[in-house]
Scaffold this motif. Structure first.
Motif, PDB file in Angstrom:
ATOM      1  N   UNK A  80      -7.539  19.455   3.440  1.00  0.00           N
ATOM      2  CA  UNK A  80      -6.104  19.174   3.553  1.00  0.00           C
ATOM      3  C   UNK A  80      -5.769  18.608   4.929  1.00  0.00           C
ATOM      4  N   UNK A  81      -6.484  19.037   5.952  1.00  0.00           N
ATOM      5  CA  UNK A  81      -6.306  18.422   7.272  1.00  0.00           C
ATOM      6  C   UNK A  81      -6.796  16.976   7.257  1.00  0.00           C
ATOM      7  N   UNK A  82      -7.956  16.748   6.666  1.00  0.00           N
ATOM      8  CA  UNK A  82      -8.596  15.445   6.745  1.00  0.00           C
ATOM      9  C   UNK A  82      -7.930  14.416   5.840  1.00  0.00           C
ATOM     10  N   UNK A  83      -7.392  14.870   4.701  1.00  0.00           N
ATOM     11  CA  UNK A  83      -6.929  13.919   3.685  1.00  0.00           C
ATOM     12  C   UNK A  83      -5.414  13.796   3.597  1.00  0.00           C
ATOM     13  N   UNK A  84      -4.682  14.721   4.164  1.00  0.00           N
ATOM     14  CA  UNK A  84      -3.221  14.637   4.120  1.00  0.00           C
ATOM     15  C   UNK A  84      -2.702  13.787   5.283  1.00  0.00           C
ATOM     16  N   UNK A  85      -1.510  13.274   5.122  1.00  0.00           N
ATOM     17  CA  UNK A  85      -0.825  12.534   6.184  1.00  0.00           C
ATOM     18  C   UNK A  85      -0.106  13.565   7.043  1.00  0.00           C
ATOM     19  N   UNK A  86      -0.882  14.220   7.933  1.00  0.00           N
ATOM     20  CA  UNK A  86      -0.386  15.448   8.564  1.00  0.00           C
ATOM     21  C   UNK A  86      -0.338  15.400  10.087  1.00  0.00           C
ATOM     22  N   UNK A  87      -0.589  14.262  10.689  1.00  0.00           N
ATOM     23  CA  UNK A  87      -0.509  14.133  12.152  1.00  0.00           C
ATOM     24  C   UNK A  87      -1.336  15.195  12.869  1.00  0.00           C
ATOM     25  N   UNK A  88      -2.509  15.512  12.331  1.00  0.00           N
ATOM     26  CA  UNK A  88      -3.435  16.385  13.032  1.00  0.00           C
ATOM     27  C   UNK A  88      -3.429  17.838  12.643  1.00  0.00           C
ATOM     28  N   UNK A  89      -2.477  18.264  11.770  1.00  0.00           N
ATOM     29  CA  UNK A  89      -2.459  19.670  11.360  1.00  0.00           C
ATOM     30  C   UNK A  89      -1.987  19.746   9.916  1.00  0.00           C
ATOM     31  N   UNK A  90      -2.731  20.419   9.038  1.00  0.00           N
ATOM     32  CA  UNK A  90      -2.370  20.397   7.612  1.00  0.00           C
ATOM     33  C   UNK A  90      -0.990  20.946   7.318  1.00  0.00           C
ATOM     34  N   UNK A 119      -5.018  -0.522 -20.761  1.00  0.00           N
ATOM     35  CA  UNK A 119      -3.674   0.007 -20.998  1.00  0.00           C
ATOM     36  C   UNK A 119      -2.771  -0.325 -19.815  1.00  0.00           C
ATOM     37  N   UNK A 120      -1.452  -0.375 -20.016  1.00  0.00           N
ATOM     38  CA  UNK A 120      -0.544  -0.617 -18.888  1.00  0.00           C
ATOM     39  C   UNK A 120      -0.776   0.391 -17.765  1.00  0.00           C
ATOM     40  N   UNK A 121      -0.899  -0.113 -16.541  1.00  0.00           N
ATOM     41  CA  UNK A 121      -1.279   0.721 -15.399  1.00  0.00           C
ATOM     42  C   UNK A 121      -0.315   0.513 -14.249  1.00  0.00           C
ATOM     43  N   UNK A 122       0.034   1.610 -13.608  1.00  0.00           N
ATOM     44  CA  UNK A 122       0.796   1.578 -12.378  1.00  0.00           C
ATOM     45  C   UNK A 122       0.015   2.255 -11.263  1.00  0.00           C
ATOM     46  N   UNK A 123       0.120   1.732 -10.062  1.00  0.00           N
ATOM     47  CA  UNK A 123      -0.587   2.276  -8.901  1.00  0.00           C
ATOM     48  C   UNK A 123       0.399   2.450  -7.761  1.00  0.00           C
ATOM     49  N   UNK A 124       0.356   3.619  -7.154  1.00  0.00           N
ATOM     50  CA  UNK A 124       1.064   3.845  -5.900  1.00  0.00           C
ATOM     51  C   UNK A 124       0.033   4.210  -4.843  1.00  0.00           C
ATOM     52  N   UNK A 125      -0.062   3.397  -3.801  1.00  0.00           N
ATOM     53  CA  UNK A 125      -0.969   3.688  -2.691  1.00  0.00           C
ATOM     54  C   UNK A 125      -0.204   4.405  -1.584  1.00  0.00           C
ATOM     55  N   UNK A 126      -0.749   5.538  -1.160  1.00  0.00           N
ATOM     56  CA  UNK A 126      -0.192   6.262  -0.023  1.00  0.00           C
ATOM     57  C   UNK A 126      -1.047   5.951   1.202  1.00  0.00           C
ATOM     58  N   UNK A 127      -0.420   5.798   2.387  1.00  0.00           N
ATOM     59  CA  UNK A 127      -1.126   5.215   3.531  1.00  0.00           C
ATOM     60  C   UNK A 127      -2.317   6.013   4.048  1.00  0.00           C
ATOM     61  N   UNK A 128      -2.358   7.328   3.786  1.00  0.00           N
ATOM     62  CA  UNK A 128      -3.496   8.120   4.242  1.00  0.00           C
ATOM     63  C   UNK A 128      -4.399   8.547   3.088  1.00  0.00           C
ATOM     64  N   UNK A 129      -4.309   7.854   1.953  1.00  0.00           N
ATOM     65  CA  UNK A 129      -5.251   8.106   0.868  1.00  0.00           C
ATOM     66  C   UNK A 129      -6.672   7.827   1.358  1.00  0.00           C
ATOM     67  N   UNK A 130      -7.648   8.597   0.873  1.00  0.00           N
ATOM     68  CA  UNK A 130      -8.999   8.487   1.408  1.00  0.00           C
ATOM     69  C   UNK A 130      -9.712   7.214   0.961  1.00  0.00           C
ATOM     70  N   UNK A 131      -9.343   6.685  -0.212  1.00  0.00           N
ATOM     71  CA  UNK A 131      -9.912   5.421  -0.692  1.00  0.00           C
ATOM     72  C   UNK A 131      -8.756   4.509  -1.087  1.00  0.00           C
ATOM     73  N   UNK A 132      -8.595   3.418  -0.339  1.00  0.00           N
ATOM     74  CA  UNK A 132      -7.530   2.456  -0.630  1.00  0.00           C
ATOM     75  C   UNK A 132      -8.180   1.086  -0.791  1.00  0.00           C
ATOM     76  N   UNK A 133      -8.167   0.597  -2.015  1.00  0.00           N
ATOM     77  CA  UNK A 133      -8.835  -0.656  -2.335  1.00  0.00           C
ATOM     78  C   UNK A 133      -7.809  -1.769  -2.519  1.00  0.00           C
ATOM     79  N   UNK A 134      -8.191  -3.002  -2.275  1.00  0.00           N
ATOM     80  CA  UNK A 134      -7.252  -4.128  -2.407  1.00  0.00           C
ATOM     81  C   UNK A 134      -6.766  -4.297  -3.849  1.00  0.00           C
ATOM     82  N   UNK A 135      -5.538  -4.718  -3.976  1.00  0.00           N
ATOM     83  CA  UNK A 135      -4.974  -4.948  -5.303  1.00  0.00           C
ATOM     84  C   UNK A 135      -5.802  -5.958  -6.080  1.00  0.00           C
ATOM     85  N   UNK A 136      -6.292  -6.991  -5.398  1.00  0.00           N
ATOM     86  CA  UNK A 136      -7.067  -8.022  -6.092  1.00  0.00           C
ATOM     87  C   UNK A 136      -8.342  -7.461  -6.697  1.00  0.00           C
ATOM     88  N   UNK A 137      -8.875  -6.388  -6.120  1.00  0.00           N
ATOM     89  CA  UNK A 137     -10.041  -5.721  -6.705  1.00  0.00           C
ATOM     90  C   UNK A 137      -9.610  -4.857  -7.895  1.00  0.00           C
TER      91      UNK A 137
END
Length: 375
Positions: free
Chosen positions: A263-273, A316-334
């Protein structure tokens, strides 16, 4: 489909407190901060709170205020597993059924703070009937007794579950393993789906990768750093989950720190979970591993699923929301090469891997925005 109530004997809570009191602590790290893992001073502070001030009965009451059930599912295999689920129907009869799938090191705790908003929104046209199962080997679900319960089998079991609930068609969403299992539903049971929403879509890099924006290059660089220095947990869980399980089953502090460090490493937590997720919610989630003794069985999903990765197209119809501190963020074109009907893409201003816990209002808004287009 049988009603279920969480009822933890007081003796188990007494045992937990006794184990916490007998903790044998390691020495402090030789460097400051979190470089070598969760710092000793925070670990002691968290465990002291857990032992003396944390209230499990509060979380238990939250769970039991929701309609919970257990049912046996086989996922098309030789053995079946009892699966726990929350099934909250909306008061609005035209609500869309929505299957929410958590990941590791999460649980149905990830959804406790968004169920009301999803089932009874300000605009009834945004309402969902929410189904939130615990993965096999997680939370209050049973543990598989033989191998074979990987991603595709769980997806098949989820289709069985929704059929058993009399939902001919439904929407599905998730993050972490929830994203992967939801994607597998998209390939295995597309006829049952209105569409899927993901926060961590996974695809293989294309052979003819197009040029990337500076922001995409930065995201890919962060993903490469994560894969280099942040995946020790998955290497262990995908190769030796049983060995790991002995320590997680025996030591509540070991189980707690194995989870909270992520939770510390993967959350957008500014250094503390706890900047992103409250201390009580962190421990609510840990208790979903400690009380049912799920350290080994939850880790085993990695062993079951890492050796083969399904990269089939999802139509199937797909929606994606990318959060800035997600651990894997791939380009939309991929992403749109595999998810061939990508209809919605948005990049949230804040948040990380545990979107529904960190940014519940944003996450709910994203689900509403995408699935509104499919009603």
């Amino acid at each position: 489909m049988r009603p279920f109530t969480v009822e933890v004997p007081e003796s188990e809570l007494d045992d937990l407190r006794e184990r916490l009191a007998r903790t044998r602590w390691p020495e402090a790290a030789t460097v400051g901060g979190w470089t070598q893992g969760l710092p000793l001073d925070y670990a002691r502070e968290l465990v002291d709170y857990w032992a003396h001030r944390y209230d499990w009965r509060r979380c238990e009451a939250e769970l039991n205020a929701l309609p919970q059930f257990v049912t046996r599912l086989d996922g098309g295999g030789d053995d079946s597993v009892t699966v726990h689920l929350i099934h909250r129907r909306s008061p609005h009869p035209d609500a869309m059924p929505l299957l929410l799938t958590h990941g590791w090191p999460g649980s149905v705790v990830e959804f406790l703070d968004i169920i009301d908003a999803l089932t009874d929104p300000p605009d009834p046209r945004d309402a969902f009937h929410v189904v939130a199962p615990s993965l096999p080997g997680y939370g209050w679900s049973g543990k598989p007794s033989i191998n074979g319960w990987g991603v595709e089998r769980i997806a098949t079991a989820w289709a069985q579950l929704m059929d058993r609930l009399d939902y001919d068609r439904f929407a599905a969403a998730g993050g972490d393993w929830g994203s992967i299992i939801t994607s597998a539903l998209g390939t295995g049971a597309p006829e049952m789906l209105y569409g899927i929403h993901l926060t961590m879509p996974l695809v293989a890099p294309p052979d003819d990768a197009p040029s990337l924006t500076p922001a995409e290059q930065k995201a890919l660089k962060a993903t490469k750093v994560f894969r280099k220095v942040g995946t020790g947990y998955s290497a262990e869980q995908s190769t030796r989950p049983q060995t790991l399980g002995y320590s997680l089953a025996d030591s509540p502090v070991g189980q707690c720190m194995w989870i909270v460090e992520k939770f510390w490493d993967w959350a957008d937590c500014a250094g503390h979970p706890e900047n992103a997720i409250s201390r009580d919610r962190l421990l609510d989630n840990v208790m979903h591993y400690w009380l049912p003794n799920n350290g080994a069985s939850s880790a085993r999903l990695y062993w079951e699923s890492y050796r083969s990765r399904n990269s089939d197209d999802v139509t199937v119809p797909t929606g994606v929301t990318q959060f800035p501190q997600e651990i894997v963020r791939l380009p939309r074109s991929w992403v749109e090469r595999r998810f061939t009907d990508l209809r919605y893409w948005n990049e949230a201003p804040s948040g990380g891997h545990f979107a529904s816990l960190e940014e519940p209002e944003t996450y709910v808004d994203e689900l509403r925005a995408f699935f509104r287009t499919l009603r």
